[in-house]
Design a protein around this motif. Structure first.
Motif, PDB file in Angstrom:
ATOM      1  N   PRO A 126       0.814  -1.233   0.000  1.00 13.00           N
ATOM      2  CA  PRO A 126       0.000   0.000   0.000  1.00 13.00           C
ATOM      3  C   PRO A 126       0.842   1.275   0.000  1.00 13.00           C
ATOM      4  O   PRO A 126       0.456   2.280  -0.629  1.00 13.00           O
ATOM      5  N   HIS A 127       1.982   1.245   0.658  1.00 16.65           N
ATOM      6  CA  HIS A 127       2.840   2.435   0.713  1.00 16.65           C
ATOM      7  C   HIS A 127       3.494   2.695  -0.639  1.00 16.65           C
ATOM      8  O   HIS A 127       3.604   3.855  -1.072  1.00 16.65           O
ATOM      9  N   LEU A 128       3.933   1.644  -1.308  1.00 18.95           N
ATOM     10  CA  LEU A 128       4.524   1.808  -2.640  1.00 18.95           C
ATOM     11  C   LEU A 128       3.463   2.251  -3.643  1.00 18.95           C
ATOM     12  O   LEU A 128       3.714   3.114  -4.495  1.00 18.95           O
ATOM     13  N   ARG A 129       2.271   1.676  -3.527  1.00 22.46           N
ATOM     14  CA  ARG A 129       1.180   2.060  -4.430  1.00 22.46           C
ATOM     15  C   ARG A 129       0.838   3.536  -4.251  1.00 22.46           C
ATOM     16  O   ARG A 129       0.575   4.248  -5.232  1.00 22.46           O
ATOM     17  N   ALA A 130       0.868   4.007  -3.011  1.00 17.05           N
ATOM     18  CA  ALA A 130       0.562   5.411  -2.740  1.00 17.05           C
ATOM     19  C   ALA A 130       1.580   6.347  -3.373  1.00 17.05           C
ATOM     20  O   ALA A 130       1.261   7.503  -3.687  1.00 17.05           O
ATOM     21  N   ARG A 131       2.811   5.854  -3.585  1.00 16.05           N
ATOM     22  CA  ARG A 131       3.853   6.669  -4.224  1.00 16.05           C
ATOM     23  C   ARG A 131       3.788   6.579  -5.743  1.00 16.05           C
ATOM     24  O   ARG A 131       4.575   7.216  -6.434  1.00 16.05           O
ATOM     25  N   GLY A 132       2.884   5.755  -6.259  1.00 14.48           N
ATOM     26  CA  GLY A 132       2.798   5.558  -7.698  1.00 14.48           C
ATOM     27  C   GLY A 132       3.744   4.502  -8.216  1.00 14.48           C
ATOM     28  O   GLY A 132       3.943   4.368  -9.429  1.00 14.48           O
ATOM     29  N   GLY A 133       4.344   3.716  -7.320  1.00 13.38           N
ATOM     30  CA  GLY A 133       5.251   2.647  -7.735  1.00 13.38           C
ATOM     31  C   GLY A 133       6.455   2.563  -6.830  1.00 13.38           C
ATOM     32  O   GLY A 133       6.578   3.285  -5.840  1.00 13.38           O
ATOM     33  N   GLU A 171       1.117  -9.421  -9.937  1.00 13.43           N
ATOM     34  CA  GLU A 171       0.015  -8.808  -9.191  1.00 13.43           C
ATOM     35  C   GLU A 171       0.182  -7.304  -9.044  1.00 13.43           C
ATOM     36  O   GLU A 171      -0.810  -6.555  -9.069  1.00 13.43           O
ATOM     37  N   VAL A 172       1.425  -6.862  -8.845  1.00 11.10           N
ATOM     38  CA  VAL A 172       1.637  -5.453  -8.491  1.00 11.10           C
ATOM     39  C   VAL A 172       2.184  -4.603  -9.623  1.00 11.10           C
ATOM     40  O   VAL A 172       2.328  -3.384  -9.466  1.00 11.10           O
ATOM     41  N   ALA A 173       2.465  -5.215 -10.769  1.00 12.15           N
ATOM     42  CA  ALA A 173       2.965  -4.424 -11.896  1.00 12.15           C
ATOM     43  C   ALA A 173       1.964  -3.339 -12.280  1.00 12.15           C
ATOM     44  O   ALA A 173       2.347  -2.242 -12.707  1.00 12.15           O
ATOM     45  N   GLN A 174       0.673  -3.618 -12.111  1.00 13.08           N
ATOM     46  CA  GLN A 174      -0.368  -2.648 -12.454  1.00 13.08           C
ATOM     47  C   GLN A 174      -0.276  -1.374 -11.615  1.00 13.08           C
ATOM     48  O   GLN A 174      -0.818  -0.331 -11.992  1.00 13.08           O
ATOM     49  N   PHE A 175       0.416  -1.460 -10.471  1.00 13.71           N
ATOM     50  CA  PHE A 175       0.565  -0.298  -9.591  1.00 13.71           C
ATOM     51  C   PHE A 175       1.906   0.420  -9.806  1.00 13.71           C
ATOM     52  O   PHE A 175       2.233   1.348  -9.065  1.00 13.71           O
ATOM     53  N   GLY A 176       2.662  -0.027 -10.795  1.00 11.53           N
ATOM     54  CA  GLY A 176       3.980   0.549 -11.015  1.00 11.53           C
ATOM     55  C   GLY A 176       5.037   0.003 -10.078  1.00 11.53           C
ATOM     56  O   GLY A 176       6.133   0.569  -9.978  1.00 11.53           O
ATOM     57  N   ILE A 177       4.723  -1.095  -9.383  1.00 15.23           N
ATOM     58  CA  ILE A 177       5.673  -1.706  -8.456  1.00 15.23           C
ATOM     59  C   ILE A 177       6.427  -2.806  -9.172  1.00 15.23           C
ATOM     60  O   ILE A 177       5.827  -3.714  -9.760  1.00 15.23           O
ATOM     61  N   ARG A 178       7.742  -2.720  -9.147  1.00 16.59           N
ATOM     62  CA  ARG A 178       8.589  -3.721  -9.772  1.00 16.59           C
ATOM     63  C   ARG A 178       9.171  -4.640  -8.704  1.00 16.59           C
ATOM     64  O   ARG A 178       9.371  -4.223  -7.558  1.00 16.59           O
ATOM     65  N   THR A 179       9.434  -5.854  -9.076  1.00 15.82           N
ATOM     66  CA  THR A 179      10.026  -6.814  -8.143  1.00 15.82           C
ATOM     67  C   THR A 179      11.364  -7.291  -8.690  1.00 15.82           C
ATOM     68  O   THR A 179      11.555  -7.394  -9.897  1.00 15.82           O
ATOM     69  N   THR A 180      12.259  -7.567  -7.770  1.00 15.60           N
ATOM     70  CA  THR A 180      13.577  -8.087  -8.107  1.00 15.60           C
ATOM     71  C   THR A 180      13.889  -9.273  -7.217  1.00 15.60           C
ATOM     72  O   THR A 180      13.700  -9.216  -5.999  1.00 15.60           O
ATOM     73  N   ILE A 181      14.358 -10.346  -7.827  1.00 19.83           N
ATOM     74  CA  ILE A 181      14.901 -11.489  -7.100  1.00 19.83           C
ATOM     75  C   ILE A 181      16.404 -11.461  -7.324  1.00 19.83           C
ATOM     76  O   ILE A 181      16.884 -11.712  -8.431  1.00 19.83           O
TER      77      ILE A 181
END
Length: 285
Positions: A126-133, A171-181
């Motif tokens: 939710p915090h990352l989504r609030a920042r736009g990603g 799931e979260v790409a739609q919010f501009g959130i990227r994931t890294t492994i």
């Protein structure tokens, strides 16, 4: 014409008191970013607070405590007005054959290495989504590609970490959130030192321990303090992670460490061979 400087980012890094977590924190701070680090004891980030006054905060948190994670992430977001990068670094190794592992030890390990990252990721969205990603980074290992006898519990936790993260990325790409492994090779931390947990050994596995580690004794003898570590400086991993995150098109997975690509290639080759010569699978080229 001069390019404008990149905006300062706000990081949340778990396990930031030492080892890789501290290296990630120091690199981000040196880059001009701000960092909130979780630690297990008060004062573990005192040197960073001194070196980078006003840019770093420490929060005492055991990520295994699911009820404590969300308030801690909320406090981290309030510290500097949001979150941009969340790094799930807190974790440990574990040595023990399956027959040697007690139930509580297994649950404690997975609570730290797997569920801790899950709870922090969930609370951070939710915090990352609030920042736009933003970015969620899971510190994994080349041991999440293959497996090694006596490290099965550790391998299991990292395989599961990567599994939920790959799903999370969709799931979260739609919010501009990227994931890294981040699949790390060997780095000079205390991962294999005094902080390494061991199962109570059974004599039936003494020969295997000797073949793999050179001795049946566990815990391992303390390392000679006069011997220089052969693994890489954690600062190298931190620099590689910052470079990866700085790439606007960065992929889901990144291998970090000179030895990591070789280990990954061996693990994938072993995976292919595990299907047998007539396994019916046409391996992608």
């Amino acid at each position: 014409m001069k390019s404008s400087p990149s905006p300062s980012r706000i990081w949340l890094i778990t396990g930031a008191g030492r080892g890789l977590g501290r290296a990630f924190a120091h690199a981000a701070l040196a880059h001009g970013d701000r960092v909130v680090g979780t630690v297990r004891r008060t004062g573990a980030m005192a040197d960073l607070l001194t070196e980078f006054p006003g840019s770093v905060r420490g929060i005492v948190l055991d990520v295994r405590d699911a009820a404590a994670v969300a308030p801690a992430v909320e406090a981290a977001a309030r510290a500097f007005g949001g979150l941009d990068v969340v790094v799930n670094n807190a974790g440990t190794g574990f040595v023990g054959a399956l027959e040697e592992i007690e139930e509580q030890a297994a649950r404690d390990h997975l609570d730290l290495n797997l569920f801790g990252a899950l709870w922090v990721s969930r609370a951070a969205i939710p915090h990352l989504r609030a920042r736009g990603g933003g970015d969620i980074v899971q510190i994994s290992t080349v041991g999440a590609i293959g497996a090694m006898p006596l490290f099965g519990l550790y391998n299991a936790g990292k395989w599961a970490l990567e599994g939920f993260t790959e799903a999370l990325s969709g799931e979260v790409a739609q919010f501009g959130i990227r994931t890294t492994i981040a699949q790390l090779g060997g780095f000079a931390t205390d991962w294999a030192g005094s902080s390494m947990p061991f199962a109570a050994p059974r004599a039936e596995y003494d020969d295997l321990r000797t073949a793999l580690f050179g001795a049946a004794e566990v815990p391992w003898p303390a390392a000679d303090p006069d011997t220089s570590p052969t693994d890489a400086d954690p600062a190298v991993a931190a620099d590689a992670l910052l470079a990866h995150l700085g790439d606007p098109d960065h992929p889901l997975r990144v291998l970090i460490g000179e030895d990591a690509p070789g280990h990954a290639a061996l693990a994938y080759a072993a995976r292919k061979e595990s299907y047998g010569a007539d396994g019916g699978l046409v391996w992608p080229t």
